[in-house]
Write an enzyme that holds these catalytic residues in place. Structure first.
Site, PDB file in Angstrom:
ATOM      1  N   SER A  88      42.382  54.898  71.757  1.00 25.93           N
ATOM      2  CA  SER A  88      41.802  55.800  72.380  1.00 25.93           C
ATOM      3  C   SER A  88      40.240  55.826  72.459  1.00 25.93           C
ATOM      4  O   SER A  88      39.719  56.617  73.447  1.00 25.93           O
ATOM      5  CB  SER A  88      42.142  57.374  71.993  1.00 25.93           C
ATOM      6  OG  SER A  88      43.547  57.970  72.454  1.00 25.93           O
ATOM      7  N   LYS A  91      39.133  55.192  76.061  1.00 27.73           N
ATOM      8  CA  LYS A  91      39.245  55.846  77.208  1.00 27.73           C
ATOM      9  C   LYS A  91      37.840  56.242  78.029  1.00 27.73           C
ATOM     10  O   LYS A  91      37.857  56.061  79.322  1.00 27.73           O
ATOM     11  CB  LYS A  91      39.883  57.114  76.808  1.00 27.73           C
ATOM     12  CG  LYS A  91      41.245  57.020  76.493  1.00 27.73           C
ATOM     13  CD  LYS A  91      41.700  58.255  75.798  1.00 27.73           C
ATOM     14  CE  LYS A  91      43.230  57.983  75.432  1.00 27.73           C
ATOM     15  NZ  LYS A  91      43.843  59.352  74.895  1.00 27.73           N
ATOM     16  N   TYR A 213      47.423  50.305  80.743  1.00 27.96           N
ATOM     17  CA  TYR A 213      47.159  51.456  79.638  1.00 27.96           C
ATOM     18  C   TYR A 213      47.431  51.072  78.140  1.00 27.96           C
ATOM     19  O   TYR A 213      46.702  50.976  77.565  1.00 27.96           O
ATOM     20  CB  TYR A 213      47.636  52.597  80.032  1.00 27.96           C
ATOM     21  CG  TYR A 213      47.365  53.870  78.941  1.00 27.96           C
ATOM     22  CD1 TYR A 213      45.871  54.369  78.661  1.00 27.96           C
ATOM     23  CD2 TYR A 213      48.290  54.221  78.330  1.00 27.96           C
ATOM     24  CE1 TYR A 213      45.834  55.374  77.892  1.00 27.96           C
ATOM     25  CE2 TYR A 213      48.140  55.307  77.286  1.00 27.96           C
ATOM     26  CZ  TYR A 213      46.668  55.782  76.865  1.00 27.96           C
ATOM     27  OH  TYR A 213      46.494  56.784  76.163  1.00 27.96           O
ATOM     28  N   TYR A 265      39.525  64.589  70.161  1.00 28.30           N
ATOM     29  CA  TYR A 265      40.836  65.201  70.239  1.00 28.30           C
ATOM     30  C   TYR A 265      40.620  66.415  70.344  1.00 28.30           C
ATOM     31  O   TYR A 265      39.573  67.023  71.007  1.00 28.30           O
ATOM     32  CB  TYR A 265      41.793  64.564  69.201  1.00 28.30           C
ATOM     33  CG  TYR A 265      41.991  63.012  69.506  1.00 28.30           C
ATOM     34  CD1 TYR A 265      42.448  62.562  70.416  1.00 28.30           C
ATOM     35  CD2 TYR A 265      41.994  62.377  68.191  1.00 28.30           C
ATOM     36  CE1 TYR A 265      42.595  61.110  70.685  1.00 28.30           C
ATOM     37  CE2 TYR A 265      42.301  60.850  68.137  1.00 28.30           C
ATOM     38  CZ  TYR A 265      42.644  60.488  69.367  1.00 28.30           C
ATOM     39  OH  TYR A 265      42.787  59.076  69.530  1.00 28.30           O
ATOM     40  N   VAL A 283      43.091  56.354  67.273  1.00 26.58           N
ATOM     41  CA  VAL A 283      44.134  56.440  65.950  1.00 26.58           C
ATOM     42  C   VAL A 283      44.203  55.221  65.327  1.00 26.58           C
ATOM     43  O   VAL A 283      44.764  55.046  64.323  1.00 26.58           O
ATOM     44  CB  VAL A 283      45.519  56.935  66.742  1.00 26.58           C
ATOM     45  CG1 VAL A 283      45.665  58.348  67.099  1.00 26.58           C
ATOM     46  CG2 VAL A 283      46.258  55.978  67.386  1.00 26.58           C
TER      47      VAL A 283
END
Length: 346
Positions: A88, A91, A213, A265, A283
């Site tokens: 992530s 992103k 993705y 998060y 993660v």
């Protein structure tokens, strides 16, 4: 392989990087990072991510810290050259590519920028605005990947990988084992994607977008790479090591804004309160952070807390924010120049 004039076989760019690191050898910041690394290397809290089976193979002892200044100086401590998948932490950068491809207003019509205080893989959508809440959760990241231009899937993948290469200052590669693992276990992400397709939030190229993705999340980086990526944003979008522009300057503030408010998060609010710098976690154990106008910091340690953030990484940034007054709202008399800490005292 051709050799340089000194006969070492190193290219001029590699020699420049080596000299930069040598010049930083006695810097105050290096000593601070060594001290912090030693302090938290034995911290054993958290667990390695296992919902993607390949991630469970990570060595829980891995721990690296890297810092890169807007002048291209670098300091690396611990397992800073250990490769892991970006997950992530990718992103914000794909969101930036979507902004370059479509412009701010169009992207905002497809993806919001509102923190939601829920898990990154939450199946929650803004049904009033008909869009995912922000690009830092999976729904918004899938929508951002959907906006990446290309005449076909291979071109979209190539553009995405080349974009990350500009940030890292080197060619980056997909970890095919992790990519395959993500494809085989990505049922929740597919469910999120198809729910968005049902509401016309994404295009009918959804299957390709999900593949894109998964590949985006499976790119291999190091802790040092994350620091260079952060320094690139701190430097107005220009990689301070290579001098190559990675993103249009006008969109840097967009990335930093969503990293600051949504990047960690459902710990994002507390992160903004306690640490107060733009950052994004993954993660895989990585965290990329930006000190605007000064540099980037990357940390890597695979053991995660219940929210999905690296336990040791959080501790590193808590210490750095306190020692150097890095919080964006810190009183001026408590702020220190991080750039000055890269060089030995005169």
């Amino acid at each position: 392989m051709s050799s340089s004039p000194n006969g070492t076989g190193d290219s001029p760019s590699h020699l420049d990087a080596l000299l930069t690191r040598m010049k930083s050898a006695a810097s105050p910041l290096r000593e601070v990072l060594r001290e912090i690394h030693a302090k938290y290397a034995s911290l054993d809290d958290g667990v390695v991510a296992s919902y993607i089976p390949e991630l469970a193979k990570a060595n829980p002892a891995w721990f690296g810290i890297s810092a890169v200044s807007v002048q291209g100086q670098s300091i690396d401590v611990g397992d800073s050259d250990q490769q892991f998948t970006i997950q992530s932490a990718s992103k914000p950068f794909t969101f930036g590519l979507a902004l370059e491809d479509h412009g701010r207003e169009h992207v905002l019509s497809k993806i919001g920028v509102q923190p939601i205080g829920e898990a990154f893989n939450s199946i929650t959508l803004d049904q009033v605005a008909n869009r995912p809440f922000n690009p830092m959760i999976n729904a918004g990241a899938i929508a951002a990947a959907d906006l990446v231009h290309g005449k076909d899937y291979p071109e979209r993948v190539t553009r995405m990988i080349e974009m990350f290469g500009r940030y890292c200052g080197r060619t980056v590669y997909v970890d095919n084992s992790v990519f395959t693992s993500e494809r085989m276990t990505g049922h929740r992400n597919r469910a999120i994607g198809h729910l968005m397709l049902n509401f016309d939030m994404v295009s009918d190229q959804l299957d390709e977008t999900l593949e894109l993705y998964f590949k985006q999340c499976s790119l291999l980086v190091t802790c040092h790479d994350l620091a260079v990526m952060g320094a690139t944003l701190a430097n107005g979008g220009v990689n301070p090591v290579t001098g190559v522009r990675a993103i249009d300057a006008e969109y840097v503030k967009d990335l930093l804004s969503v990293m600051h408010t949504c990047g960690m998060y459902d710990y994002a609010g507390e992160w903004a309160y306690r640490i107060g710098i733009p950052a994004k976690s993954g993660v895989g154990g990585g965290i990329v952070a930006v000190i605007p106008g000064q540099g980037g910091i990357g940390t890597f340690s695979p053991k995660l807390d219940v929210k999905g953030n690296s336990v040791r990484g959080i501790k590193v940034f808590e210490e750095l924010a306190q020692r150097f007054g890095l919080h964006v709202f810190e009183a001026d008399d408590k702020k220190q120049s991080l750039v000055s800490q890269f060089s030995p005292p005169k």
